[in-house]
Design a protein around this motif. Structure first.
Motif, PDB file in Angstrom:
ATOM      1  N   GLN A   1       0.835  -1.203   0.000  1.00 13.72           N
ATOM      2  CA  GLN A   1       0.000   0.000   0.000  1.00 13.72           C
ATOM      3  C   GLN A   1       0.868   1.250   0.000  1.00 13.72           C
ATOM      4  O   GLN A   1       0.557   2.237  -0.684  1.00 13.72           O
TER       5      GLN A   1
ATOM      6  N   MET B   1       2.102   1.659  -3.437  1.00 12.41           N
ATOM      7  CA  MET B   1       1.020   2.190  -4.267  1.00 12.41           C
ATOM      8  C   MET B   1       0.818   3.685  -4.023  1.00 12.41           C
ATOM      9  O   MET B   1       0.632   4.469  -4.973  1.00 12.41           O
TER      10      MET B   1
ATOM     11  N   SER C   1      -8.770   3.110 -10.083  1.00 12.78           N
ATOM     12  CA  SER C   1      -8.136   1.814  -9.779  1.00 12.78           C
ATOM     13  C   SER C   1      -7.424   1.860  -8.437  1.00 12.78           C
ATOM     14  O   SER C   1      -7.492   0.915  -7.644  1.00 12.78           O
ATOM     15  N   TYR C   2      -6.747   2.974  -8.170  1.00 17.27           N
ATOM     16  CA  TYR C   2      -6.038   3.129  -6.898  1.00 17.27           C
ATOM     17  C   TYR C   2      -7.005   3.097  -5.724  1.00 17.27           C
ATOM     18  O   TYR C   2      -6.775   2.421  -4.710  1.00 17.27           O
TER      19      TYR C   2
ATOM     20  N   GLN D   1      -8.403  -0.477  -5.296  1.00 14.00           N
ATOM     21  CA  GLN D   1      -7.394  -1.362  -4.700  1.00 14.00           C
ATOM     22  C   GLN D   1      -7.147  -1.003  -3.239  1.00 14.00           C
ATOM     23  O   GLN D   1      -6.983  -1.884  -2.384  1.00 14.00           O
ATOM     24  N   THR D   2      -7.147   0.293  -2.948  1.00 11.64           N
ATOM     25  CA  THR D   2      -6.967   0.731  -1.561  1.00 11.64           C
ATOM     26  C   THR D   2      -8.107   0.234  -0.682  1.00 11.64           C
ATOM     27  O   THR D   2      -7.898  -0.217   0.453  1.00 11.64           O
TER      28      THR D   2
ATOM     29  N   GLU E   1      -9.981  -2.443  -1.262  1.00 10.39           N
ATOM     30  CA  GLU E   1      -9.780  -3.879  -1.089  1.00 10.39           C
ATOM     31  C   GLU E   1      -8.693  -4.160  -0.049  1.00 10.39           C
ATOM     32  O   GLU E   1      -8.825  -5.065   0.774  1.00 10.39           O
ATOM     33  N   ASN E   2      -7.616  -3.375  -0.095  1.00 11.27           N
ATOM     34  CA  ASN E   2      -6.536  -3.559   0.886  1.00 11.27           C
ATOM     35  C   ASN E   2      -7.022  -3.267   2.299  1.00 11.27           C
ATOM     36  O   ASN E   2      -6.641  -3.953   3.260  1.00 11.27           O
TER      37      ASN E   2
ATOM     38  N   GLU F   1      -9.119  -6.205   3.367  1.00 13.05           N
ATOM     39  CA  GLU F   1      -8.229  -7.334   3.659  1.00 13.05           C
ATOM     40  C   GLU F   1      -7.459  -7.093   4.951  1.00 13.05           C
ATOM     41  O   GLU F   1      -7.281  -7.999   5.769  1.00 13.05           O
TER      42      GLU F   1
END
Length: 686
Positions: A490, A493, A574-575, A578-579, A581-582, A585
């Protein structure tokens, strides 16, 4: 005579000392002293018990306080976890609603597109069928006319006076060459073609009435029908392709939407399960915390009450000791003279002293001493503490009976007879010793086996819990490593996104500045070359070329800026996805770490408790083993044989009977004479 007087005086002194010691005042002082010692001993015992109780109170208060602190911390953690799960459920619920709405829209669009496609297909099928029938009819009509033309001479149409296409079709129908429906279809087609023609075009009714003109007309109609059929089929192919692409796109969106919806629902279920588990743990922890607080309050009250009781007892015990000491001192200071007058030597007559002297030197006393000596020698020979105690009791009985003027032989014979009976009973009971040993050894071995099995069972449980705890710790380590890697990813990213955004900002500024420059140049050139009052021959051709080139540059810059903006928006989206989702998670892994750590801690605690239980069982087993060892030493290793025990009992009984015989023989002799009496006591003053 002098020696006799001296002996009498000595006995008088001894009697006086005994009288003083045995006087009621002396006994009262002794009782006071004994009571003081007893109270002091009780105080020391109470002090020891209170010290242990105080230590227990402090230790228990410390432990309960720690449990309360831990409980409050656990309650706060559980409340935070429940709030986190509620937030996760809220977020996922909103996502589910959005996905469900999107899926419903996509399904409605797919259904509408399918219905439209079905209608288009039905329309095309009908149109294709109609056109194919028209083409077939035209081809047959053309074939008929061509056959007539090949026959030569005046054709049937000319003979029948067919001057128009309609008349020609009527002739063909009458000749049974065409059906009425085919003729009607061709007539409608000709009329439709006439309506589509321009206003100045000749109508079908003015076509030449000869066969060649009709044939050309039909041929034109055939070509148009075939072209119309090809166009319809081409359009149908395009419509099918467009529908299939739309259908595939919508199905993909529905598929991925349903997948995300299922994942979101699973996330809600998992979060709900964790929330329910957390709420259950919170209820139990809150209940335990409440009980601990109540326990601490009760403990404080109990300890304070005990302290007050101990203080009161100590104070009361001190007051009692003070009263006893004052009473004892009052007796010792004030009753000395009265005690001598009441219980002193002057109350013993000379005649009594003379009788006492003669009692001491009598043969009865020698017999008593001989019997006592026999028993004492027997105890020393047999190493028997019971016989030694019997000898001591015999001496005490002889002295007490002599003082009271009673028959000393009766009590001594009773003691010896009781000992003989007890030894005989022991000899009888010894026969059952082996059965007792067998029973005790069997029961002890059973207890040993039970405790050993229990220790093995507890050891297996400890090994399992230790293994599970180790596994959980390894999983927690792996999760923590994954969290570290996720955090690093992260961070990377974030760094890349920041660099991209910074580069986009710089490039966008450059593109916008360049675009503004191109627009300004175009404005200047256009304004200049648009003027008509130029004083020289301006290079308008070259200027126009430059303007055209700059327009191309403007278009390229605009397109590049738009693409750059779209790329930036796509990268940002997209960032963010994904952030998110991170984050999800990370939350799930952190919760896993938390609950696995909690489970591992509980397992370690349970393992410690089970280990403590095993230690307790081991202590019980050690006690059983120690008792078994003693029983084995008593019954097996160093057990005295029955023969040796029997010989010992017989020797003791024989010795006691010998002492009893000596006493009985002397008793018979003494009954023939006058019995000597010992001092029987003192006379009180009235």
């Amino acid at each position: 005579m002098k020696s006799t007087i001296n002996a009498v005086m000595l006995l008088a002194v001894i009697a006086s000392a005994g009288a003083a010691q045995d006087s009621p005042v002396g006994k009262a002082v002794q009782l006071l002293s004994d009571l003081q010692a007893k109270i002091i001993k009780e105080g020391e015992g109470a002090q020891k018990v209170y010290a242990e109780f105080t230590e227990w109170c402090e230790e228990r208060s410390k432990n309960v306080g720690f449990e309360i602190s831990t409980g409050k911390s656990q309650v706060a953690e559980l409340q935070a976890a429940i709030a986190q799960e509620e937030a996760t459920i809220g977020s996922l619920t909103a996502q589910v609603e959005k996905l469900a709405g999107d899926i419903a829209i996509d399904e409605a669009d797919l259904k509408a597109a399918t219905e439209i496609r079905a209608k288009e297909e039905d329309s095309f099928t009908a149109e294709e069928k109609e056109l194919m029938e028209v083409i077939d009819t035209l081809r047959r009509a053309i074939g008929l006319i061509e056959r007539e033309m090949k026959k030569g001479g005046a054709s049937m149409l000319q003979q029948q006076g067919a001057n128009t296409l309609a008349q020609a079709l009527t002739v063909l129908v009458h000749a049974s060459m065409l059906s009425t429906s085919d003729a009607s279809r061709l007539t409608a087609l000709v009329q439709s073609a006439d309506e589509e023609d321009d206003v100045g075009a000749p109508a079908a009714s003015v076509y030449e009435s000869h066969s060649g003109g009709i044939l050309d007309t039909l041929t034109d109609l055939l070509e148009k029908a075939e072209e119309q059929l090809d166009a319809a089929r081409k359009k149908e192919t395009q419509d099918i392709h467009a529908y299939e692409m739309l259908e595939q796109s919508l199905k993909d969106e529905i598929k991925y939407g349903q997948k995300e919806l299922a994942e979101a629902k699973q996330g809600i279920a998992a979060a709900g399960s964790k929330k329910a588990s957390g709420e259950g743990d919170l209820d139990m922890t809150s209940k335990n915390l409440k009980e601990d607080i109540s326990t601490l309050s009760d403990l404080h009250h109990t300890c304070m009450t005990k302290a007050e009781e101990f203080e009161s007892e100590t104070k009361s015990r001190g007051e009692e000791l003070k009263a006893l000491a004052e009473a004892k001192q009052a007796l010792m200071d004030n009753v000395g003279g009265a005690e001598d007058l009441s219980y002193g030597l002057n109350q013993v007559s000379l005649l009594q002293l003379t009788r006492a002297s003669s009692g001491i030197t009598s043969s009865a006393t020698l017999v008593q001493f001989e019997a006592t000596r026999l028993v004492r020698d027997l105890a020393r020979k047999q190493h028997s503490t019971e016989l030694a105690q019997l000898a001591s009791r015999m001496g005490s009985a002889i002295r007490a009976s002599s003082q009271l003027g009673e028959d000393p032989f009766a009590k001594v014979k009773g003691l010896i007879q009781d000992m003989i009976e007890r030894l005989e009973n022991e000899a009888d009971q010894d026969a059952t010793k082996k059965a007792f040993c067998d029973t005790e050894l069997a029961e002890t071995n059973d207890k040993k086996a039970d405790k050993t099995a229990e220790i093995e069972k507890l050891s297996v449980q400890i090994d399992k819990m230790s293994s599970r705890s180790t596994q959980l710790k390894e999983e927690v380590a792996a999760l923590q490593k994954a969290l570290s890697e996720l955090a690093a990813a992260q961070a990377e990213m974030d760094k890349i996104r920041a660099e991209e955004k910074e580069l986009y900002g710089k490039n966008k500024a450059d593109m916008e500045q360049g675009l503004e420059g191109v627009k300004l140049a175009l404005k200047i050139l256009r304004e200049y070359y648009a003027k008509e009052d130029k004083a020289h021959a301006a290079a308008e051709g070259a200027g126009t070329s430059i303007i055209g080139l700059l327009e191309v540059v403007e278009s390229d810059f605009t397109k590049g800026l738009a693409e750059m903006t779209a790329d930036e928006q796509s990268a940002q989206a997209s960032y963010e996805a994904q952030t998110k989702e991170n984050d999800i998670e990370k939350t799930m892994k952190e919760q896993d770490v938390k609950y696995k750590t909690k489970e591992s801690t509980e397992l370690d605690k349970t393992t410690a408790e089970t280990t403590s239980d095993r230690s307790g069982v081991q202590a019980e087993l050690d006690a059983v083993l120690e008792y078994l060892k003693k029983m084995e030493e008593q019954c097996i290793a160093k057990a005295e044989t029955f023969a040796s025990r029997k010989a010992r009992f017989e020797a003791e009984i024989a010795g006691l009977k010998e002492a009893l015989r000596v006493l009985e023989s002397e008793t018979a002799f003494m009954q023939r004479g006058t019995s000597s009496k010992l001092l029987r006591g003192v006379r009180r003053h009235i």
